[in-house]
Design a protein around this motif. Structure first.
Motif, PDB file in Angstrom:
ATOM      1  N   SER A   1       0.831  -1.207   0.000  1.00  0.00           N
ATOM      2  CA  SER A   1       0.000   0.000   0.000  1.00  0.00           C
ATOM      3  C   SER A   1       0.864   1.255   0.000  1.00  0.00           C
ATOM      4  O   SER A   1       0.569   2.235  -0.701  1.00  0.00           O
ATOM      5  N   ALA A   2       1.940   1.236   0.776  1.00  0.00           N
ATOM      6  CA  ALA A   2       2.831   2.394   0.835  1.00  0.00           C
ATOM      7  C   ALA A   2       3.529   2.609  -0.501  1.00  0.00           C
ATOM      8  O   ALA A   2       3.680   3.751  -0.970  1.00  0.00           O
ATOM      9  N   VAL A   3       3.965   1.521  -1.130  1.00  0.00           N
ATOM     10  CA  VAL A   3       4.628   1.630  -2.433  1.00  0.00           C
ATOM     11  C   VAL A   3       3.677   2.195  -3.468  1.00  0.00           C
ATOM     12  O   VAL A   3       4.030   3.093  -4.255  1.00  0.00           O
ATOM     13  N   THR A   4       2.445   1.682  -3.494  1.00  0.00           N
ATOM     14  CA  THR A   4       1.459   2.166  -4.454  1.00  0.00           C
ATOM     15  C   THR A   4       1.201   3.661  -4.280  1.00  0.00           C
ATOM     16  O   THR A   4       1.156   4.425  -5.254  1.00  0.00           O
ATOM     17  N   ALA A   5       1.049   4.056  -3.048  1.00  0.00           N
ATOM     18  CA  ALA A   5       0.790   5.483  -2.785  1.00  0.00           C
ATOM     19  C   ALA A   5       1.964   6.342  -3.231  1.00  0.00           C
ATOM     20  O   ALA A   5       1.777   7.418  -3.825  1.00  0.00           O
ATOM     21  N   TRP A   6       3.186   5.910  -2.951  1.00  0.00           N
ATOM     22  CA  TRP A   6       4.366   6.699  -3.322  1.00  0.00           C
ATOM     23  C   TRP A   6       4.503   6.788  -4.835  1.00  0.00           C
ATOM     24  O   TRP A   6       4.813   7.856  -5.386  1.00  0.00           O
ATOM     25  N   VAL A   7       4.265   5.653  -5.537  1.00  0.00           N
ATOM     26  CA  VAL A   7       4.386   5.643  -6.994  1.00  0.00           C
ATOM     27  C   VAL A   7       3.364   6.579  -7.624  1.00  0.00           C
ATOM     28  O   VAL A   7       3.681   7.364  -8.537  1.00  0.00           O
ATOM     29  N   LYS A   8       2.142   6.520  -7.161  1.00  0.00           N
ATOM     30  CA  LYS A   8       1.103   7.372  -7.736  1.00  0.00           C
ATOM     31  C   LYS A   8       1.370   8.857  -7.473  1.00  0.00           C
ATOM     32  O   LYS A   8       0.981   9.717  -8.266  1.00  0.00           O
ATOM     33  N   LYS A   9       2.042   9.137  -6.365  1.00  0.00           N
ATOM     34  CA  LYS A   9       2.331  10.533  -6.022  1.00  0.00           C
ATOM     35  C   LYS A   9       3.516  11.072  -6.805  1.00  0.00           C
ATOM     36  O   LYS A   9       3.492  12.240  -7.247  1.00  0.00           O
ATOM     37  N   HIS A  10       4.544  10.240  -7.002  1.00  0.00           N
ATOM     38  CA  HIS A  10       5.787  10.742  -7.584  1.00  0.00           C
ATOM     39  C   HIS A  10       6.015  10.306  -9.030  1.00  0.00           C
ATOM     40  O   HIS A  10       6.824  10.928  -9.733  1.00  0.00           O
ATOM     41  N   GLY A  11       5.358   9.249  -9.466  1.00  0.00           N
ATOM     42  CA  GLY A  11       5.597   8.747 -10.811  1.00  0.00           C
ATOM     43  C   GLY A  11       4.761   9.439 -11.863  1.00  0.00           C
ATOM     44  O   GLY A  11       3.833  10.198 -11.566  1.00  0.00           O
ATOM     45  N   THR A  12       5.099   9.179 -13.116  1.00  0.00           N
ATOM     46  CA  THR A  12       4.356   9.714 -14.253  1.00  0.00           C
ATOM     47  C   THR A  12       3.546   8.590 -14.878  1.00  0.00           C
ATOM     48  O   THR A  12       4.118   7.594 -15.355  1.00  0.00           O
ATOM     49  N   ALA A  13       2.225   8.706 -14.874  1.00  0.00           N
ATOM     50  CA  ALA A  13       1.365   7.672 -15.445  1.00  0.00           C
ATOM     51  C   ALA A  13       1.554   7.608 -16.952  1.00  0.00           C
ATOM     52  O   ALA A  13       1.593   8.641 -17.632  1.00  0.00           O
ATOM     53  N   VAL A  14       1.688   6.403 -17.464  1.00  0.00           N
ATOM     54  CA  VAL A  14       1.831   6.190 -18.906  1.00  0.00           C
ATOM     55  C   VAL A  14       0.457   5.879 -19.478  1.00  0.00           C
ATOM     56  O   VAL A  14      -0.200   4.923 -19.060  1.00  0.00           O
ATOM     57  N   LYS A  15       0.019   6.707 -20.433  1.00  0.00           N
ATOM     58  CA  LYS A  15      -1.287   6.491 -21.039  1.00  0.00           C
ATOM     59  C   LYS A  15      -1.282   5.201 -21.857  1.00  0.00           C
ATOM     60  O   LYS A  15      -0.302   4.864 -22.511  1.00  0.00           O
ATOM     61  N   GLU A  16      -2.390   4.479 -21.811  1.00  0.00           N
ATOM     62  CA  GLU A  16      -2.485   3.222 -22.546  1.00  0.00           C
ATOM     63  C   GLU A  16      -2.311   3.436 -24.043  1.00  0.00           C
ATOM     64  O   GLU A  16      -1.791   2.582 -24.758  1.00  0.00           O
ATOM     65  N   SER A  17      -2.724   4.607 -24.514  1.00  0.00           N
ATOM     66  CA  SER A  17      -2.597   4.893 -25.944  1.00  0.00           C
ATOM     67  C   SER A  17      -1.140   4.987 -26.384  1.00  0.00           C
ATOM     68  O   SER A  17      -0.843   4.890 -27.571  1.00  0.00           O
ATOM     69  N   ALA A  18      -0.226   5.126 -25.420  1.00  0.00           N
ATOM     70  CA  ALA A  18       1.191   5.233 -25.769  1.00  0.00           C
ATOM     71  C   ALA A  18       1.774   3.904 -26.226  1.00  0.00           C
ATOM     72  O   ALA A  18       2.778   3.870 -26.932  1.00  0.00           O
ATOM     73  N   TYR A  19       1.152   2.814 -25.825  1.00  0.00           N
ATOM     74  CA  TYR A  19       1.716   1.512 -26.201  1.00  0.00           C
ATOM     75  C   TYR A  19       0.703   0.558 -26.816  1.00  0.00           C
ATOM     76  O   TYR A  19       1.091  -0.428 -27.435  1.00  0.00           O
ATOM     77  N   SER A  20      -0.595   0.808 -26.651  1.00  0.00           N
ATOM     78  CA  SER A  20      -1.589  -0.130 -27.139  1.00  0.00           C
ATOM     79  C   SER A  20      -2.131   0.315 -28.484  1.00  0.00           C
ATOM     80  O   SER A  20      -2.707   1.396 -28.606  1.00  0.00           O
TER      81      SER A  20
END
Length: 751
Positions: A705-724
């Motif tokens: 849960s802590a990892v998920t929260a940190w990733v969502k806060k600091h990471g950049t979401a990759v849009k599905e359209s970028a690879y699908s």
């Protein structure tokens, strides 16, 4: 000291058969019979392996071991050595060496497995022969070779095949040490059981109490020498058992992978918890105690091995073996303390009882294929004890009812098991009933026959043997030769013969007929319901019907990708049916390769991170490889099933953050920051059931849960359209918590 081959005292000796062995010469038929059994077994275990789904969890570890000696030593899922499988690595080491020599592929991985299976048959034959003679040894070898669940597991890359070789070898050596009084066989026996421990931990010790008791009581040595020898054997056992765990503990935690299945990353916790008492008592990632929540084999209880799921896999000859054990012990009741025949009965009888009780009452994870460990005890007692009952049947009229009773119960139970498989070879059970009835009648009529009439008695014995083995043989033959005959989940849960009951049932055993919570037992009557609550693999839970279907416990539709696994449960991937390694062309893995041989399986499809029977999104893989930017790991996913499929598909390291059950504390925020800051990892997948947020059988953990929260806060979401290529919109991957989300992390994102 009397021998099991001698007639009973005060009873007329039966005429010896024409081919009776002498003290110096084996009968002419003995070696050809053994070779024929080994040839039959080799066909059953190796035929059509190229299309047989192996366990991707272990396949990925074997592959990684061919790329990194460190991964080979630890049993890591990926060559980057982030997290290991949840077993000690000895079996993986053996398969890994084979693949290093011959190249990575299905037959290269399975070569030592098939060799170990054949070796187990040979060792059991040799051990039984030394006590009961060639006929008993031949029967024992045939019974072991044709045990349905043994055929299924010997066609798989799970560690149980090597485990059985080491345990049977250890038992046979201990019996030899008891007979000869020599120290070396006893030490070799201890070494075998120690290596068995390093194959599957505490399961390798189940038969040890029987081995210890037989040597302590039946050896002709003095008590001081026996005590000294056992002390030396204990030292060898400890060294051969704990060398790996000790070596792992001496390596700093930062320099070794997280030990999968443990709660603290240590091998000692794995020994005591998940692969120790957790298997018996539940908990420790094995499901809740008292309910069999982690079970794939039905509700815990003494009748479990006779239920719908396990009955057809292992129970065919358990009633006969039990009667043979009891009768054999009575026959040897007045024998000297050092009587080898009684020692062998106690050894193999103890083997059977200890394994039976352990597997029947275990509250933790219980797969059907675990019961292959019961087979050597059944086989030895059917061979040795069966021959003893036959001799007593002919020599003493007081025993004239025991063998017919044992055969009659065996025939009735075979009919019950075959009738459970409704519509499957429906002609077989009436045939078995008729042949067994005629065989028993022939035995009774020609019991005291001699001369030419003795041949009719021999025919009756042969007919009884055929009727006893016809049911398990049909199940065994269905495994390599019949399409879709297996009732399990491929390499992760192999079973033989037709599907009966839940197959992967949790409490209730999948319902239907058979065993605790709803089934027929010998002499019993049907009760309970035909349904069982499924609580097994991720995405298979909820209210399952007899085919293993159902809605995942969290109601989210299983793993991201929405693919279905055999039996109706949902697994990672985007479509049903994709095979595990061994089911597809290795070169076409990323393109969704079809049939053929070689690891890689059906890796195509639209979902992400296939599991066992799942598939892998080739578009996403292409995107990740294009943007890997020198990172050591291609991606981090939540569970080992998804990571294993990705490793096999891409041939690159992929991190399993939370292990097989989804509850390991493998990844923490501190670890993730370190990996990202050093440029070793850029992409991480979070969200969805079992992904990122933990999930899986273990239900996740605080670290996930802590990892998920940190990733969502600091990471950049990759849009599905970028690879699908199939995505029509441009929705953000983080817009839904019910599907996995891909995030990019760089050193600049770390605080």
């Amino acid at each position: 000291m009397t021998s099991a081959t001698e007639p009973l005292p005060h009873a007329p000796a039966p005429p010896p058969p024409a081919t009776a062995p002498t003290a110096h010469r084996a009968p002419r038929w003995s070696l050809p019979a053994l070779l024929a059994i080994l040839a039959l077994a080799a066909v059953l275990y190796a035929w059509n392996l190229s299309s047989n789904g192996l366990n991707s969890f272990y396949s990925a570890s074997v592959y990684s071991g061919t790329q990194s000696w460190k991964a080979w030593f630890f049993g890591s899922i990926d060559a980057g050595n982030f997290l290991t499988v949840d077993k000690p690595p000895f079996s993986l080491m053996v398969m890994g060496l084979s693949c290093r020599i011959f190249g990575f592929g299905t037959w290269q991985m399975m070569l030592p497995q098939v060799g170990a299976a054949l070796g187990t048959i040979w060792i059991l034959h040799s051990s039984v022969k030394r006590v009961w003679g060639h006929a008993a040894a031949t029967i024992a070898a045939l019974v072991l070779a044709l045990t349905p669940i043994t055929v299924a597991i010997n066609r798989d890359n799970n560690p149980d095949t090597l485990l059985l070789l080491l345990m049977v070898g250890g038992a046979a050596l201990a019996l030899r040490a008891t007979r000869d009084g020599r120290l070396l066989p006893l030490l070799a026996s201890a070494a075998c059981f120690g290596l068995a421990f390093n194959t599957k931990m505490l399961q390798g010790y189940i038969a040890l109490p029987a081995v210890f008791a037989v040597y302590l009581y039946a050896s002709h040595l003095g008590w001081l020498r026996k005590a000294r020898n056992l002390a030396l054997a204990a030292v060898v056992l400890a060294v051969s058992s704990f060398w790996w765990a000790t070596a792992v503990s001496l390596i700093p935690a930062d320099d070794r992978p997280y030990i999968g299945g443990s709660t603290d990353g240590s091998a000692w916790d794995l020994i005591m918890g998940y692969n120790g008492l957790g298997r018996v008592l539940g908990g420790e990632g094995n499901g809740g105690g008292g309910g069999g929540g982690g079970s794939f084999a039905g509700t815990a209880g003494l009748g479990r091995l006779f239920n719908d799921t396990l009955g057809g896999q292992i129970s065919w000859l358990i009633p006969f073996a039990a009667i043979a054990l009891t009768g054999g012990l009575v026959l040897r009741g007045r024998a000297p303390r050092t009587d080898l025949t009684r020692a062998a009965l106690v050894l193999w009888g103890g083997w059977l009882v200890l394994h039976y009780v352990t597997f029947a009452t275990a509250e933790g994870t219980m797969h059907p294929y675990y019961t292959t460990a019961v087979a050597p005890g059944i086989a030895a007692l059917c061979g040795g004890g069966g021959v003893m009952l036959l001799r007593a049947f002919r020599a003493d009229k007081r025993w004239a009812w025991v063998l017919p009773l044992a055969l009659g119960v065996t025939g009735i139970w075979a009919v019950v098991l075959l009738r459970r498989a409704s519509g499957w070879n429906s002609w077989l059970w009436p045939l078995i009933a008729v042949v067994m009835a005629l065989a028993i009648a022939g035995l009774l009529v020609f019991r005291t026959a001699s001369g030419r009439r003795l041949r009719l008695f021999t025919v009756a014995v042969a007919a009884a043997l055929v009727a006893s083995l016809a049911g398990p043989s049909a199940y065994a033959l269905a495994t390599p030769f019949s399409s879709g005959a297996g009732g399990g989940m491929g390499g992760s849960n192999p079973t033989a013969g037709p599907t009966t009951g839940g197959g992967m049932g949790g409490p209730g055993g999948g319902g239907g007929r058979g065993g605790p919570g709803g089934g027929e037992m010998p002499g019993g009557e049907q009760q309970g319901s035909g349904r069982g609550d499924q609580q097994g693999m991720p995405g298979e839970g909820g209210e399952g019907d007899e085919s293993g279907g159902g809605t995942p416990p969290n109601g989210s539709g299983g793993f991201p990708g929405g693919g279905e696994m055999p039996g109706g449960g949902e697994m990672p991937g985007g479509r049903a049916g994709g095979g595990t390694p061994g089911g597809g062309e290795q070169g076409d893995a990323q393109k969704g390769g079809g049939s053929g041989s070689g690891p890689g399986g059906n890796m195509g499809g639209s979902g992400m991170g296939g599991g066992m029977g799942g598939s892998v999104d080739s578009d996403l893989i292409s995107y990740l490889e294009k943007h890997q930017d020198g990172a050591e790991w291609l991606l981090a996913v939540s569970n080992s099933q998804s990571a294993a499929q990705l490793v096999l598909s891409t041939k690159k390291p992929v991190i399993s953050m939370y292990g097989f059950t989804g509850s390991d504390n493998g990844m923490t925020v501190a670890k993730l920051k370190k990996l990202v800051k050093s440029g070793q990892l850029h992409y991480i997948q979070v969200g969805g059931s079992g992904m990122g947020g933990g999930g899986g059988m273990g239900g996740g953990n605080d670290a996930s849960s802590a990892v998920t929260a940190w990733v969502k806060k600091h990471g950049t979401a990759v849009k599905e359209s970028a690879y699908s290529k199939s995505t029509s919109g441009t929705s953000d991957a983080s817009s839904s918590d019910s599907s996995p989300s891909l995030y990019r992390l760089d050193a600049s994102d770390v605080d």
